[in-house]
Design an enzyme around this catalytic site. Structure first.
Site, mmCIF file in Angstrom:
data_model
loop_
_atom_site.group_PDB
_atom_site.id
_atom_site.type_symbol
_atom_site.label_atom_id
_atom_site.label_comp_id
_atom_site.label_asym_id
_atom_site.label_seq_id
_atom_site.Cartn_x
_atom_site.Cartn_y
_atom_site.Cartn_z
ATOM 1 N N ALA A 1 -4.887 -7.428 -8.721
ATOM 2 C CA ALA A 1 -4.594 -7.302 -7.287
ATOM 3 C C ALA A 1 -3.329 -8.061 -6.909
ATOM 4 C CB ALA A 1 -5.778 -7.824 -6.478
ATOM 5 N N ARG B 1 4.880 0.503 -1.613
ATOM 6 C CA ARG B 1 4.815 1.843 -1.015
ATOM 7 C C ARG B 1 3.981 1.878 0.264
ATOM 8 N NH1 ARG B 1 3.219 4.688 -6.622
ATOM 9 N NH2 ARG B 1 2.721 2.534 -7.144
ATOM 10 N N GLN C 1 -0.939 -14.800 -10.728
ATOM 11 C CA GLN C 1 0.168 -14.250 -11.509
ATOM 12 C C GLN C 1 1.424 -14.614 -10.707
ATOM 13 O OE1 GLN C 1 0.658 -9.999 -11.384
ATOM 14 N NE2 GLN C 1 1.888 -9.918 -13.248
ATOM 15 N N GLY D 1 4.315 -6.640 -13.853
ATOM 16 C CA GLY D 1 3.591 -5.494 -14.389
ATOM 17 C C GLY D 1 2.109 -5.768 -14.618
ATOM 18 N N ASN E 1 -4.520 8.428 -16.515
ATOM 19 C CA ASN E 1 -5.169 7.119 -16.616
ATOM 20 C C ASN E 1 -5.672 6.689 -15.233
ATOM 21 O OD1 ASN E 1 -5.810 4.465 -17.202
ATOM 22 N ND2 ASN E 1 -3.668 3.771 -17.118
ATOM 23 N N ASN F 1 -30.766 -2.212 42.824
ATOM 24 C CA ASN F 1 -29.596 -1.362 43.015
ATOM 25 C C ASN F 1 -28.386 -2.240 43.298
ATOM 26 O OD1 ASN F 1 -28.740 1.613 43.472
ATOM 27 N ND2 ASN F 1 -27.705 0.397 45.029
ATOM 28 N N ASN G 1 -18.565 -15.533 38.154
ATOM 29 C CA ASN G 1 -19.261 -16.456 37.250
ATOM 30 C C ASN G 1 -18.375 -17.582 36.728
ATOM 31 O OD1 ASN G 1 -17.754 -14.557 35.798
ATOM 32 N ND2 ASN G 1 -19.008 -14.854 33.974
HETATM 33 C C1 UD1 Z 1 -1.169 2.216 -12.799
HETATM 34 C C2 UD1 Z 1 -1.098 2.544 -14.289
HETATM 35 C C3 UD1 Z 1 -1.140 4.062 -14.441
HETATM 36 C C4 UD1 Z 1 -2.410 4.601 -13.789
HETATM 37 C C5 UD1 Z 1 -2.524 4.164 -12.339
HETATM 38 C C6 UD1 Z 1 -3.896 4.489 -11.817
HETATM 39 C C7 UD1 Z 1 0.225 0.807 -15.368
HETATM 40 C C8 UD1 Z 1 1.527 0.451 -15.962
HETATM 41 N N1 UD1 Z 1 0.116 2.017 -14.865
HETATM 42 O O1 UD1 Z 1 -0.007 2.751 -12.184
HETATM 43 O O2 UD1 Z 1 -1.135 4.396 -15.827
HETATM 44 O O3 UD1 Z 1 -2.413 6.001 -13.880
HETATM 45 O O4 UD1 Z 1 -2.364 2.730 -12.230
HETATM 46 O O5 UD1 Z 1 -4.010 4.225 -10.437
HETATM 47 O O6 UD1 Z 1 -0.690 0.001 -15.403
HETATM 48 N N2 UD1 Z 1 -0.588 -5.338 -10.595
HETATM 49 C C9 UD1 Z 1 -0.619 -6.690 -10.753
HETATM 50 N N3 UD1 Z 1 0.523 -7.324 -11.113
HETATM 51 C C10 UD1 Z 1 1.690 -6.667 -11.337
HETATM 52 C C11 UD1 Z 1 1.717 -5.276 -11.163
HETATM 53 C C12 UD1 Z 1 0.553 -4.626 -10.814
HETATM 54 O O7 UD1 Z 1 -1.656 -7.335 -10.551
HETATM 55 O O8 UD1 Z 1 2.684 -7.318 -11.689
HETATM 56 C C13 UD1 Z 1 -1.815 -4.651 -10.180
HETATM 57 C C14 UD1 Z 1 -1.687 -3.968 -8.831
HETATM 58 O O9 UD1 Z 1 -2.071 -4.835 -7.773
HETATM 59 C C15 UD1 Z 1 -2.630 -2.781 -8.967
HETATM 60 C C16 UD1 Z 1 -2.628 -2.495 -10.471
HETATM 61 O O10 UD1 Z 1 -2.097 -3.625 -11.100
HETATM 62 O O11 UD1 Z 1 -3.938 -3.092 -8.560
HETATM 63 C C17 UD1 Z 1 -1.799 -1.263 -10.807
HETATM 64 O O12 UD1 Z 1 -0.490 -1.441 -10.320
HETATM 65 P P1 UD1 Z 1 0.293 -0.277 -9.564
HETATM 66 O O13 UD1 Z 1 1.655 -0.769 -9.272
HETATM 67 O O14 UD1 Z 1 -0.507 0.257 -8.457
HETATM 68 O O15 UD1 Z 1 0.378 0.767 -10.775
HETATM 69 P P2 UD1 Z 1 0.505 2.354 -10.692
HETATM 70 O O16 UD1 Z 1 1.932 2.722 -10.630
HETATM 71 O O17 UD1 Z 1 -0.404 2.919 -9.684
HETATM 72 CA CA CA Z 2 -1.789 2.139 -8.113
#
Ligand code: UD1
Ligand code: CA
Length: 477
Positions: free
Chosen positions: A14, A20, A80, A85, A182, A395, A404
């Site tokens: 999270a 976006r 983190q 990523g 995925n 009434n 009040n």
């Molecule tokens: C990700 C997957 C993709 C999958 C999709 C499903 C990766 C690289 N890609 O893409 O294959 O189809 O989810 O919904 O994993 N997050 C962190 N720290 C970071 C980056 C992300 O905690 O540095 C968390 C985000 O909060 C989120 C999750 O990882 O809950 C996925 O990140 P997001 O950026 O939404 O990945 P997608 O592009 O949706």
């Molecule tokens: Ca996502």
């Protein structure tokens, strides 16, 4: 019941910025039917009775931590520092994962993204079943979609085994056509996970550490990866439960899906809902048989509605108890208790602590707060009743109010049964009006009114005969 062998640890990712969403609020705190997305994911995972749930936070992490605490969710917060990523997010949880492994060598780890709020615990259980049956280091949950745009594509070898996951930005035109994607949900043997994570590299289009690359790494080192594929959801206008929420529009679709599901459930139980698209019933709400909800009705929190009650159009009710055969039209009601056959609105505002007894009527442009309105009493138009106890069959005339508040403190008003409060009366609290009393229209009452008496506070009317209507005529006189 079957004995669960391997202890489970759940890791919820999270920390992402959620750019976006274009929001100052962290993406995972955006709510779906009153509950933040992340809370939904945690709730779904809790059903698997894990040993611990870890939540990786980063972007807006303190807000996420506070919210989870205020919701009473018992999770370990893992930071983190930089969002590099999804793979890096899991690497940040390294010490937490290793601790789990030290406690139990056969520990398993379920990894989830906090932005798939519709996921059902049954699906997570199914995934666990597949993982435990296949006995491979990891099992990935995949889904079939019509439009795979934005998702990681599942790559399979000639014998159909998962060999990797390719992200949108790195995919070739052919790979982009793959419709198995995925879901971002994985089941791992903790041991394999901790061994694979250090091998992750960021040599991709986004220069990020992709969690998805762990699958390629397993495959290229000769290990097998199991998969559990959710079929294409063919229901019309319906989302896949593992749909990721990345934009406000996706949030809208998911929320719509959720509310429609709840509405369908209540219709199946005998509630008439004229326009499910514009009726929003939260999951904690209960509704009795043969009640009717008209368009624009919003029922929130722990609201409970009885039978043969008609609500709406355009009504918002939160944390309230509405009994049987009640009619509520175009009103806002919070923390109130409305008894059988009461009639509310149109345009009433009932604030917390309001109790409306059987057969009472609250009419248009009336506000009530911390007050009890007795059986069959009527407060029909343009009134404010605060901190008051009204007996039965009273009434209250149009525009009559309780005063009040003196700017410092709140005071109570009590009106005995059978009284008649004339129009435009000010009842200045603290005040007691006895039973069967009459208060004349326009009076400002500051002293207690005895039972069965008439109180009147009104200046003498001045009458000037033959008064000319127009100014110039008045001047001539
Ligand atoms: C990700 C997957 C993709 C999958 C999709 C499903 C990766 C690289 N890609 O893409 O294959 O189809 O989810 O919904 O994993 N997050 C962190 N720290 C970071 C980056 C992300 O905690 O540095 C968390 C985000 O909060 C989120 C999750 O990882 O809950 C996925 O990140 P997001 O950026 O939404 O990945 P997608 O592009 O949706
Ligand atoms: Ca996502």
């Amino acid at each position: 019941m079957k004995q669960q062998t391997a202890p489970l640890y759940v890791l919820v990712l999270a920390a992402g910025a959620g750019t976006r969403m274009k929001s100052k609020i962290p993406k995972v705190l955006h709510a779906l039917g009153e509950k933040p997305m992340i809370a939904r994911v945690i709730n779904a995972a809790t059903a698997l009775k894990p040993k611990r749930i870890g939540v990786v936070v980063g972007h807006g992490g303190s807000l996420v931590e506070e919210k989870l605490q205020s919701l009473g969710l018992d999770v370990d917060i893992i930071w983190q520092k930089q969002q590099r990523g999804s793979g890096d997010a899991v690497i940040s949880a390294g010490p937490w994962l290793k601790r789990a492994l030290t406690q139990n060598h056969s520990a398993q780890c379920l990894i989830l993204c906090a932005d798939t709020p519709l996921v059902r615990s049954q699906t997570l259980k199914d995934l666990r079943r597949v993982h435990c049956k296949e006995k491979f280091p990891a099992t990935v949950c995949t889904m079939q979609v019509d439009d795979p745009y934005g998702y990681g594509r599942i790559l399979r070898d000639s014998s159909g085994r998962v060999r990797g996951i390719r992200e949108e930005k790195d995919a070739t035109p052919e790979e982009k056509r793959i419709t198995e994607v995925n879901t971002g949900i994985y089941y791992w043997n903790m041991q394999s996970l901790t061994q694979t994570l250090p091998l992750l590299k960021n040599n991709n289009a986004k220069k990020e550490y992709y969690l998805t690359d762990t699958i390629d790494l397993l495959h290229s080192s000769g290990q097998r990866v199991a998969s559990h594929c959710l079929p294409l959801n063919r229901a019309q206008n319906s989302l896949n439960e593992t749909q990721g929420i990345n934009t406000r529009e996706e949030l809208y679709w998911a929320e719509k899906e959720l509310y429609l599901k709840v509405a369908r459930r209540w219709m199946a139980q005998g509630v008439t809902i004229f326009s499910p698209e514009t009726t929003f019933i939260s999951e904690g709400v209960q509704i009795g048989q043969d009640s009717t909800l008209l368009p624009g009705t919003v029922l929130r929190g722990k609201t409970k509605v009885g039978s043969f009650t008609v609500i709406g159009p355009n009504t918002w009710i939160e944390n309230s108890r509405i009994h049987d055969q009640v009619t509520i039209r175009a009103s806002f009601i919070y923390g109130s208790n409305i008894h059988n056959s009461a009639q509310i609105g149109p345009y009433a505002h009932l604030r917390p602590g309001t109790v409306v007894m059987e057969g009472a009527r609250i009419g248009n442009f009336t506000e009530i707060k911390s007050s009890r309105i007795g059986k069959k009493s009527k407060v029909s138009h343009l009134s404010y009743i605060g901190d008051a106890i009204l007996g039965e069959s009273i009434n209250v005339g149009a525009g009559a109010i309780t005063c009040n508040f003196d700017g410092l403190a709140k005071y109570k008003t009590s009106v005995g049964s059978g009284s008649f409060i004339g129009s435009n009366v000010n009842l200045v609290a603290p005040l007691t009006v006895g039973k069967g009393a009459v208060v004349g229209a326009g009076s400002t009452i500051t002293k207690n009114v005895p039972a069965n008496s008439l109180s009147l506070e009104r200046s003498q009317q001045i009458v000037k005969q033959n008064w000319p209507l127009h100014r110039q005529d008045r001047k001539k006189k």
